[in-house]
Each structure stands twice: as structure tokens, then as C-alpha cells.
Design an enzyme around this catalytic site. Sequence first.
Site, PDB file in Angstrom:
ATOM      1  N   LEU A   9     -49.970-123.369 144.120  1.00 48.53           N
ATOM      2  CA  LEU A   9     -50.136-124.206 143.137  1.00 48.53           C
ATOM      3  C   LEU A   9     -52.176-124.662 143.357  1.00 48.53           C
ATOM      4  CD1 LEU A   9     -47.806-127.004 143.380  1.00 48.53           C
ATOM      5  CD2 LEU A   9     -48.539-125.857 141.173  1.00 48.53           C
ATOM      6  N   GLY A  46     -53.246-128.365 144.841  1.00 47.90           N
ATOM      7  CA  GLY A  46     -52.865-129.724 143.928  1.00 47.90           C
ATOM      8  C   GLY A  46     -54.038-129.172 142.704  1.00 47.90           C
ATOM      9  N   TYR A  48     -47.833-124.956 162.468  1.00 53.20           N
ATOM     10  CA  TYR A  48     -48.218-126.645 161.672  1.00 53.20           C
ATOM     11  C   TYR A  48     -47.691-127.550 162.650  1.00 53.20           C
ATOM     12  CZ  TYR A  48     -48.498-122.532 157.879  1.00 53.20           C
ATOM     13  OH  TYR A  48     -48.389-122.115 156.613  1.00 53.20           O
TER      14      TYR A  48
HETATM   15  N1  LIG Z   1     -49.810-117.609 155.667  1.00 49.98           N
HETATM   16  C1  LIG Z   1     -50.587-118.787 155.509  1.00 49.98           C
HETATM   17  O1  LIG Z   1     -52.095-118.649 155.867  1.00 49.98           O
HETATM   18  C2  LIG Z   1     -50.717-120.239 154.683  1.00 49.98           C
HETATM   19  C3  LIG Z   1     -51.994-121.397 155.338  1.00 49.98           C
HETATM   20  C4  LIG Z   1     -51.795-122.036 154.298  1.00 49.98           C
HETATM   21  C5  LIG Z   1     -50.398-122.373 153.620  1.00 49.98           C
HETATM   22  N2  LIG Z   1     -49.434-121.408 153.878  1.00 49.98           N
HETATM   23  C6  LIG Z   1     -47.914-122.064 153.284  1.00 49.98           C
HETATM   24  O2  LIG Z   1     -48.159-121.906 151.746  1.00 49.98           O
HETATM   25  C7  LIG Z   1     -47.462-124.284 151.475  1.00 49.98           C
HETATM   26  C8  LIG Z   1     -47.808-124.032 150.269  1.00 49.98           C
HETATM   27  O3  LIG Z   1     -49.613-124.215 150.470  1.00 49.98           O
HETATM   28  P1  LIG Z   1     -50.324-124.987 149.908  1.00 49.98           P
HETATM   29  O4  LIG Z   1     -49.893-126.253 150.964  1.00 49.98           O
HETATM   30  O5  LIG Z   1     -51.567-124.700 150.861  1.00 49.98           O
HETATM   31  O6  LIG Z   1     -50.478-125.518 148.392  1.00 49.98           O
HETATM   32  P2  LIG Z   1     -50.623-126.131 147.483  1.00 49.98           P
HETATM   33  O7  LIG Z   1     -48.237-125.599 147.621  1.00 49.98           O
HETATM   34  O8  LIG Z   1     -50.654-124.854 146.239  1.00 49.98           O
HETATM   35  O9  LIG Z   1     -50.571-126.578 147.308  1.00 49.98           O
HETATM   36  C9  LIG Z   1     -49.594-128.305 148.239  1.00 49.98           C
HETATM   37  C10 LIG Z   1     -50.256-129.430 147.713  1.00 49.98           C
HETATM   38  O10 LIG Z   1     -50.213-129.595 146.478  1.00 49.98           O
HETATM   39  C11 LIG Z   1     -50.023-131.122 145.925  1.00 49.98           C
HETATM   40  N3  LIG Z   1     -48.977-130.699 144.811  1.00 49.98           N
HETATM   41  C12 LIG Z   1     -47.570-130.211 145.760  1.00 49.98           C
HETATM   42  N4  LIG Z   1     -46.918-130.044 144.612  1.00 49.98           N
HETATM   43  C13 LIG Z   1     -47.381-131.005 143.385  1.00 49.98           C
HETATM   44  C14 LIG Z   1     -46.490-131.068 142.093  1.00 49.98           C
HETATM   45  N5  LIG Z   1     -45.446-131.150 142.130  1.00 49.98           N
HETATM   46  N6  LIG Z   1     -47.157-132.142 141.453  1.00 49.98           N
HETATM   47  C15 LIG Z   1     -48.976-132.485 141.960  1.00 49.98           C
HETATM   48  N7  LIG Z   1     -49.145-132.102 142.870  1.00 49.98           N
HETATM   49  C16 LIG Z   1     -48.038-131.133 143.716  1.00 49.98           C
HETATM   50  C17 LIG Z   1     -49.350-131.732 146.773  1.00 49.98           C
HETATM   51  O11 LIG Z   1     -50.702-132.105 147.851  1.00 49.98           O
HETATM   52  P3  LIG Z   1     -50.924-134.492 147.196  1.00 49.98           P
HETATM   53  O12 LIG Z   1     -49.635-134.960 146.750  1.00 49.98           O
HETATM   54  O13 LIG Z   1     -52.354-134.566 148.622  1.00 49.98           O
HETATM   55  O14 LIG Z   1     -52.047-133.765 146.239  1.00 49.98           O
HETATM   56  C18 LIG Z   1     -49.051-130.992 148.376  1.00 49.98           C
HETATM   57  O15 LIG Z   1     -48.635-131.257 149.092  1.00 49.98           O
HETATM   58  C19 LIG Z   1     -47.689-124.245 152.829  1.00 49.98           C
HETATM   59  O16 LIG Z   1     -46.583-125.169 152.812  1.00 49.98           O
HETATM   60  C20 LIG Z   1     -47.537-123.393 154.471  1.00 49.98           C
HETATM   61  O17 LIG Z   1     -45.742-123.064 154.255  1.00 49.98           O
HETATM   62  C21 LIG Z   1     -49.355-120.801 154.415  1.00 49.98           C
END
Ligand SMILES: NC(=O)c1ccc[n+]([C@@H]2O[C@H](COP(=O)([O-])OP(=O)(O)OC[C@H]3O[C@@H](n4cnc5c(N)ncnc54)[C@H](OP(=O)(O)O)[C@@H]3O)[C@@H](O)[C@H]2O)c1
Length: 328
Positions: free
Chosen positions: A217, A220, A69
Site C-alpha cells: 500500500l 499508506g 521486528y
Molecule cells: N522484507 C523487507 O525488507 C520488508 C520491509 C518492509 C516491510 N516488510 C513486510 O511487509 C509488511 C507490509 O509493509 P509496510 O508495513 O511497510 O507497508 P504497507 O503494508 O504498504 O503499509 C502499512 C501501513 O499502511 C496503513 N494501512 C494499512 N492498511 C490500511 C487500510 N486498509 N486503510 C488505511 N491505512 C492502512 C497503516 O499505517 P497507518 O495506520 O499508520 O497509516 C499500516 O501500518 C510489513 O508488515 C512487513 O511484514 C518487509
Amino acid sequence: MKKENTKDLRRLGTSELFVSPVGLGCLQFSRGKGFSGLFWSETDHSVIEEIVRVSIENGVNWFDTAELYGRGESEKSLSRALSRLNVPREDVIIATKWWPLLRTAGSISRTIGKRLSYLDTDRVDLHQIHNPFSFSSVASEMREMAGLANKGLIRYVGVSNFSAEQMRKAHMELSRYGMALVSNQVKYSLLDREIEKNGVLDAAEDLGVTIIAYSPLARGLLTGKFHESPELLRERNYFRRLYGSLTVKNLERSGPVVEALASISQKYDAAPSQVALNWLMNFRGERVVVIPGASNVRQAEQNAASMSFKLSGDDLSLLAEVSSVNAE
Ligand SMILES: NC(=O)c1ccc[n+]([C@@H]2O[C@H](COP(=O)([O-])OP(=O)(O)OC[C@H]3O[C@@H](n4cnc5c(N)ncnc54)[C@H](OP(=O)(O)O)[C@@H]3O)[C@@H](O)[C@H]2O)c1
């Protein structure tokens, strides 16, 4: 700063780490750098600090970051925020990950110094293999991880994106060193329930491994905001739309799940996104914990507060039923 209610903490695998059902995903702290910088623009340090502060205030006691990251920028930003907030290191749990692509297991030891320095700590609580794609075998990776644990540089070992078979192999290899696999971090949400079918969840149950659900989520989509205002899709850059599968087709596909979330959320005086997280952290008992990422302070506060209620058995089942038709 308010601390989490310890009775609600969950043991990570068979470890001595007790985590809140919601942790904070820190991919969003990459500050526009490296590969992740393609998806998320630079977040100011003051915003990162606030995101960390409200998360802790609302009961989050752990953070998930990675070498990938922002090429370590997320790790540095997280430790900077914790230090500026005067959070004692022992009050929080930090998970990070080694990036395996085009590397051999020896680089786990060669890069641990940077992890410790960027995280400003002398021990990583949970070190994870980011994915199974490396030049080395699972056996050599686990040997390297066990060596770090032996030196006291990491406490526990986890993996990410591992299949059921790879999990079992990792667990078996660690047992040679008197250790156990603690977690597998995988994509899991109401729109992606693949792990319920491909044996990963069953393997986790068998081995006593915790599933850390990433993208809970659906990046998003499950918040319902894109359904409410489809023009928001255009505000996300090309890579972000690609990363999040933010397409009109997916809006249509996820429509029934988002409608069910909106309807159920009214009963709990909660947001649809909070119901989506609550489902994930309760549908499989304590086996699953979630790590939503937040792009701003409001999102972080809302996501952490999804621990403040519990969906009834009927609502858990209803969502499982609606999503089984619409999940991938
Ligand atoms: N191990 C792996 O391969 C891997 C891969 C991916 C992620 N991860 C980890 O998982 C974590 C989360 O995954 P992710 O970021 O891919 O997906 P997520 O948590 O499903 O989505 C995060 C995004 O959704 C929106 N969001 C979050 N909370 C919200 C709310 N309450 N209301 C409205 N919009 C909201 C924001 O984007 P906007 O504001 O731009 O809409 C945010 O950046 C990452 O931070 C990382 O630590 C791990």
C-alpha cells in the site's frame, strides 16, 4: 473461525505451502521495540489478537514476521495471539527472517532456536534471508539454510531484497542440496514497479519463485487517506514519515494513481486500498502475493477482504497504465 476458501490458495514457488493471496505483514507487531519501534508505537496485545482474528476470519492463512521486528517481539506477539485464539499451528503458515547485517551465515543456525522458541513451534514454514548484506556469501547462507531444512527445523527457504542475479545464485546453490528457492520478498506496489524493470520479476518467472510484495500500500499512500486529509502526515512521527516517504511531493506524484483507484473502487463497492491490493495480486497472475501491514483491526479486515473480488482485465490494464507514468 472461518477458514479460507482453499481453491483460491496459491502455491508458494514449487513448495507444498499453499498461501492466501493476502498474508498479514507483522512488522506492526514490534510493540515499540528495536529499530521498528522507531516507526510504530506499541500496539496492545489485545489489538494484535483482534488483527490476527479478523485476518483469519477473512481468509488470510499466513503471516510474515522477522527477527528484526522488535528484536523478536513481533514473532512472540504473533504466536501469543495464535495461541490465545486457539488456532492450531498446522492451520497457518508462518514466515520469518534471519537478519544478516554485520553477521556471518553461521548465525542462521545459532539463532534458529530463538525463532522456534519465540514462534512457539518446532518448525518454521518459510525462513528467509532478510537482505543480501552480510559478511558471508549467498553460497554459505544457502548451505546453512539447507542444513536447517535437513534437520527438520525449517521447511522452505526464501530471500528478501535480492536482485535477479542473487536470486539465481541462491536457487542454484539450493539445488546442490535438492532444494529450490521458494520466494523473494521485495517492495512492490502501484507506486513502485521497479521489479518489473530490473529483472527480478523475470527471474521469478524463470525459476518458479513467488514474489512476496511488501509495502503493497506504499506504506499508506495508496489508501488515499493522506490525499484526502494531508494534515494526517503531521500526525505520523519523523521516522514514520521518512520510512513511508510520506511527503507532500509524494502525495502530488501519487495523486493520479489514487484518483484512478478511487474511481475504479466505486464499481466494486470496495475501498481504494482494496483495489490497490487486488491489482497487485492479480496483475501478474499467481506469481505475486501481498503482505499488507495493519495498524488496527479495521485496516486488517479491509485488507483481507480485498480477496473477495477480482478486477476486470480492463481495470488491471488501466491501473497499470496510469501507474506506469507515476511509479518510481
Ligand atoms: N522484507 C523487507 O525488507 C520488508 C520491509 C518492509 C516491510 N516488510 C513486510 O511487509 C509488511 C507490509 O509493509 P509496510 O508495513 O511497510 O507497508 P504497507 O503494508 O504498504 O503499509 C502499512 C501501513 O499502511 C496503513 N494501512 C494499512 N492498511 C490500511 C487500510 N486498509 N486503510 C488505511 N491505512 C492502512 C497503516 O499505517 P497507518 O495506520 O499508520 O497509516 C499500516 O501500518 C510489513 O508488515 C512487513 O511484514 C518487509
